[in-house]
Design an enzyme around this catalytic site. Structure first.
Site, PDB file in Angstrom:
ATOM      1  N   SER A  13      91.816  20.095  14.656  1.00 25.06           N
ATOM      2  CA  SER A  13      90.546  20.718  14.266  1.00 25.06           C
ATOM      3  C   SER A  13      89.400  20.358  15.211  1.00 25.06           C
ATOM      4  O   SER A  13      88.251  20.306  14.802  1.00 25.06           O
ATOM      5  CB  SER A  13      90.191  20.288  12.845  1.00 25.06           C
ATOM      6  OG  SER A  13      90.090  18.878  12.791  1.00 25.06           O
ATOM      7  N   GLY A  14      89.731  20.092  16.491  1.00 26.95           N
ATOM      8  CA  GLY A  14      88.676  19.918  17.490  1.00 26.95           C
ATOM      9  C   GLY A  14      88.251  21.280  18.022  1.00 26.95           C
ATOM     10  O   GLY A  14      88.586  22.330  17.449  1.00 26.95           O
ATOM     11  N   THR A  43      86.389  15.788  20.032  1.00 26.94           N
ATOM     12  CA  THR A  43      85.246  16.691  20.227  1.00 26.94           C
ATOM     13  C   THR A  43      84.000  16.128  19.551  1.00 26.94           C
ATOM     14  O   THR A  43      82.907  16.106  20.133  1.00 26.94           O
ATOM     15  CB  THR A  43      85.549  18.084  19.627  1.00 26.94           C
ATOM     16  OG1 THR A  43      86.743  18.583  20.216  1.00 26.94           O
ATOM     17  CG2 THR A  43      84.410  19.048  19.870  1.00 26.94           C
ATOM     18  N   GLU A 113      76.176  15.060  36.209  1.00 28.18           N
ATOM     19  CA  GLU A 113      77.207  14.019  36.030  1.00 28.18           C
ATOM     20  C   GLU A 113      77.976  13.881  37.338  1.00 28.18           C
ATOM     21  O   GLU A 113      77.802  14.693  38.261  1.00 28.18           O
ATOM     22  CB  GLU A 113      78.127  14.366  34.857  1.00 28.18           C
ATOM     23  CG  GLU A 113      77.442  14.168  33.506  1.00 28.18           C
ATOM     24  CD  GLU A 113      78.361  14.366  32.304  1.00 28.18           C
ATOM     25  OE1 GLU A 113      79.555  14.644  32.493  1.00 28.18           O
ATOM     26  OE2 GLU A 113      77.860  14.241  31.178  1.00 28.18           O
ATOM     27  N   ASP A 207     100.080  12.824  19.174  1.00 23.56           N
ATOM     28  CA  ASP A 207     101.081  13.423  18.275  1.00 23.56           C
ATOM     29  C   ASP A 207     101.612  14.756  18.812  1.00 23.56           C
ATOM     30  O   ASP A 207     102.815  14.989  18.839  1.00 23.56           O
ATOM     31  CB  ASP A 207     100.472  13.656  16.882  1.00 23.56           C
ATOM     32  CG  ASP A 207      99.946  12.376  16.278  1.00 23.56           C
ATOM     33  OD1 ASP A 207     100.665  11.363  16.336  1.00 23.56           O
ATOM     34  OD2 ASP A 207      98.820  12.391  15.765  1.00 23.56           O
ATOM     35  N   ARG A 274      84.944  10.232  38.884  1.00 25.04           N
ATOM     36  CA  ARG A 274      85.214   9.153  37.928  1.00 25.04           C
ATOM     37  C   ARG A 274      86.274   8.161  38.370  1.00 25.04           C
ATOM     38  O   ARG A 274      86.166   6.963  38.131  1.00 25.04           O
ATOM     39  CB  ARG A 274      85.702   9.778  36.626  1.00 25.04           C
ATOM     40  CG  ARG A 274      84.648   9.788  35.612  1.00 25.04           C
ATOM     41  CD  ARG A 274      85.105  10.391  34.352  1.00 25.04           C
ATOM     42  NE  ARG A 274      83.887  10.937  33.763  1.00 25.04           N
ATOM     43  CZ  ARG A 274      83.855  11.642  32.661  1.00 25.04           C
ATOM     44  NH1 ARG A 274      84.964  11.919  32.032  1.00 25.04           N
ATOM     45  NH2 ARG A 274      82.721  12.074  32.188  1.00 25.04           N
ATOM     46  N   HIS A 335      90.259   7.515  28.801  1.00 23.27           N
ATOM     47  CA  HIS A 335      89.319   8.503  28.272  1.00 23.27           C
ATOM     48  C   HIS A 335      89.951   9.880  28.057  1.00 23.27           C
ATOM     49  O   HIS A 335      89.660  10.550  27.066  1.00 23.27           O
ATOM     50  CB  HIS A 335      88.161   8.600  29.259  1.00 23.27           C
ATOM     51  CG  HIS A 335      87.041   9.483  28.813  1.00 23.27           C
ATOM     52  ND1 HIS A 335      86.325   9.253  27.652  1.00 23.27           N
ATOM     53  CD2 HIS A 335      86.490  10.594  29.378  1.00 23.27           C
ATOM     54  CE1 HIS A 335      85.379  10.187  27.533  1.00 23.27           C
ATOM     55  NE2 HIS A 335      85.475  11.019  28.547  1.00 23.27           N
ATOM     56  N   ARG A 370      89.886  15.076  36.073  1.00 25.90           N
ATOM     57  CA  ARG A 370      89.032  16.108  35.463  1.00 25.90           C
ATOM     58  C   ARG A 370      87.567  15.950  35.866  1.00 25.90           C
ATOM     59  O   ARG A 370      87.029  14.834  35.850  1.00 25.90           O
ATOM     60  CB  ARG A 370      89.130  16.007  33.940  1.00 25.90           C
ATOM     61  CG  ARG A 370      88.265  16.971  33.183  1.00 25.90           C
ATOM     62  CD  ARG A 370      88.474  16.793  31.693  1.00 25.90           C
ATOM     63  NE  ARG A 370      88.104  15.460  31.266  1.00 25.90           N
ATOM     64  CZ  ARG A 370      86.917  15.137  30.777  1.00 25.90           C
ATOM     65  NH1 ARG A 370      85.991  16.052  30.615  1.00 25.90           N
ATOM     66  NH2 ARG A 370      86.658  13.898  30.421  1.00 25.90           N
TER      67      ARG A 370
HETATM   68  C1  SIN Z   1      80.508  11.524  29.041  1.00 24.61           C
HETATM   69  O1  SIN Z   1      79.575  11.829  28.320  1.00 24.61           O
HETATM   70  O2  SIN Z   1      80.416  10.722  29.968  1.00 24.61           O
HETATM   71  C2  SIN Z   1      81.856  12.118  28.763  1.00 24.61           C
HETATM   72  C3  SIN Z   1      81.889  13.499  29.244  1.00 24.61           C
HETATM   73  C4  SIN Z   1      83.301  13.894  29.556  1.00 24.61           C
HETATM   74  O3  SIN Z   1      84.207  13.076  29.504  1.00 24.61           O
HETATM   75  O4  SIN Z   1      83.505  15.053  29.901  1.00 24.61           O
END
Ligand code: SIN
Length: 530
Positions: A13-14, A43, A113, A207, A274, A335, A370
């Site tokens: 349910s995300g 989410t 970001e 899962d 990242r 993450h 990602r």
């Molecule tokens: C974050 O807010 O740093 C996470 C965003 C993400 O993982 O896409």
């Protein structure tokens, strides 16, 4: 055994599951099954935001290029194109359904970001973007009487005959029932809980990946696990995420001696991809003999910080850290899994009638790493697409008789569950983490294999079945990580030197497919696909 009939069965349910349900609701009885409360998903906790090429300074082409670069050039280009092209429409639709993204005056406000070359990340209530998206999608779901939600219902296994999926076996209050459907869509999220340090909520136990694997689905690129550079590291505090948007708004990383260091590791400093930032932090931790580094945003105005990051500010304060005036101790934490159940760009798997979308799936969109904030967008775009193609499924549950449903299953118990869980998570963090090698991976493999007997049974509680699934997913990550004998993106092998970024040697540009094969000693067929 109770048997129920649905037209469409969505597990999870995300963002991906809810968006998928909205696509199917007008075509038949749609069930959303979730093992906890509907709000309890990755989410809900997503802070930073959702990346989308909607600002004046941005284009779809630049978003495409940034995604490919961050993925270390091994993304599947077609689904990336789908993501960036369909993204704006999905976001505008969400806004028309009531989503409130933060604004500067009348215009949407975009933040920055890591690895983005433009400010393109929308955010909501400062740092509660995921919660806003769930709120809007759940409200919309409630307007369709054809959608039924079942909470605290756990998927045990899929109902499979001749490589066709007819629904799933569900465990609820110690009882198993079968839900038959013409299409089954996995939107079960990720598996960060297999690591002792993770930003993921407790429900992220892999899962969907494990159940799909048992059913014969192909899983792809499971070695690519993204470690977020900054999760709170304080003795009495939970492993709380400190959004990358903090660095996007100027926060600086400092080592234990309060020295800045990111410019030594990458020209983009704090806003490097990242995987680069996580390894740089690890390097500093090892070099200085410390357990963490610091994140420093104290140079920004205190009122601005409180307003822009209310959740992060409030949570840190609860643990006696005032981010407006103090450095925050942080370390990386697991993450996001770039790999998952292999799908095409319509969410189809290799099993007829089985679809997947969101973190559980691997469309190849994220490559080896990602791009930050692409995952909420992925959930919206590929959730909708999976819904559209699930509607066309040609599976007919009437083709199977009641007697075909195995009088599932004797439910077993696991005695030393806490001990296994603890060892598994520790070994994954220490041996299969940010930096791996053949030796460390083999140590993990040998430990995990000792418990492989647990993989063949079903258990009477959610927690026990989760351990089984965590064990299976861990085995798959280790197998793939052993097989990929090079360093690329988030997969860093200390026994293979890293080729220059963007100039990948050809021998690392392949995918790894994993499929169940009971003729193999560990039950896993692991293939390199060029
Ligand atoms: C974050 O807010 O740093 C996470 C965003 C993400 O993982 O896409």
């Amino acid at each position: 055994m109770d048997i129920e009939n649905a037209d469409f069965l969505i597990i999870g349910s995300g963002v991906a599951g809810l968006r998928c349900a909205l696509e199917l609701a007008s075509h038949g009885k749609t069930y959303i099954i979730t093992k906890d409360l509907p709000e309890e998903s990755s989410t809900e906790y997503a802070q930073g935001g959702v990346a989308v090429a909607l600002s004046d300074e941005d284009t779809i082409g630049i978003h495409f290029d940034d995604t490919i670069k961050a993925g270390d050039v091994i993304c599947n280009e077609e689904p990336v194109k789908v993501l960036v092209e369909e993204g704006p429409e999905r976001i505008l639709e969400l806004i028309s359904w009531g989503a409130e993204f933060d604004k500067n005056g009348a215009k949407l406000s975009f933040t920055m970001e890591g690895a983005h070359s433009r400010r393109r990340i929308l955010h909501s209530h400062g740092d509660s973007t995921g919660r806003e998206i769930v709120r809007v999608l759940l409200n919309k779901v409630r307007t369709f009487p054809s959608i039924q939600k079942y909470s605290f219902s756990y998927v045990l296994d899929l109902i499979i005959f001749d490589n066709k999926c007819y629904g799933a076996y569900i465990l609820k209050e110690n009882k198993i029932s079968a839900i038959l459907s013409k299409a089954t869509i996995f939107a079960t999220g990720g598996a960060g809980q297999v690591y002792s340090r993770t930003t993921n909520p407790l429900v992220a136990t892999g899962d969907g990946m494990s159940v799909a694997f048992r059913a014969g689905a192909i899983l792809e690129n499971m070695e690519f696990v993204q470690f977020h550079p900054t999760s709170l590291f304080a003795p009495s505090a939970p492993q709380f995420l400190l959004s990358e948007a903090l660095r996007g708004e100027g926060a600086i990383l400092r080592n234990i001696h309060k020295e800045t260091f990111m410019n030594i590791y990458h020209p983009r400093g704090e806003l490097a991809p990242r995987d680069v930032v996580s390894r740089a932090i690890l390097s500093e931790i090892v070099r200085t003999g410390s357990r963490h580094v610091y994140l420093d945003i104290t140079h920004r105005d205190a009122d601005y910080i409180r307003k822009r990051f209310p959740t992060i500010y409030g949570t840190c304060l609860k643990y006696d850290i005032d981010i407006t005036s103090e450095f925050v101790p942080v370390t990386p934490a697991a993450h996001y899994i770039m790999g998952g159940v292999k799908t095409d760009k319509y969410g189809k798997t290799n099993i007829n009638g089985l679809y997947a979308a969101g973190e559980v799936a691997c469309t190849g969109v994220h490559g080896a790493n990602r791009l930050a904030s692409n995952s909420l967008l992925e959930g919206l775009v590929f959730g909708a697409r999976a819904g559209k193609s699930a509607f066309l499924s040609n599976i007919n549950p009437r083709d199977i008789g009641i007697s075909d449903l195995s009088e599932k299953k004797v439910l077993h118990t696991i005695d030393n569950i806490n001990e296994i869980r603890g060892i598994l998570r520790k070994i994954m963090w220490e041996k299969v983490g940010i930096i791996r090698s053949n030796d460390s991976l083999m140590q993990a493999y040998d430990t995990l294999k000792r418990w492989s007997g647990l993989l063949t049974l079903s258990y009477s509680t959610r927690r026990e079945n989760e351990i089984k699934n965590m064990l299976q997913v861990s085995m798959l990550i280790v197998k793939a990580a052993l097989k990929r004998q090079c360093s690329i993106g988030a997969h860093y092998r200390s026994d293979y030197s890293e080729p220059a970024r963007g100039n990948r040697s050809k021998e690392c540009n392949y995918h790894i497919d994993l499929q169940r094969n009971l003729d193999k000693e560990d039950g896993i067929e692991c293939k390199v696909c060029k």
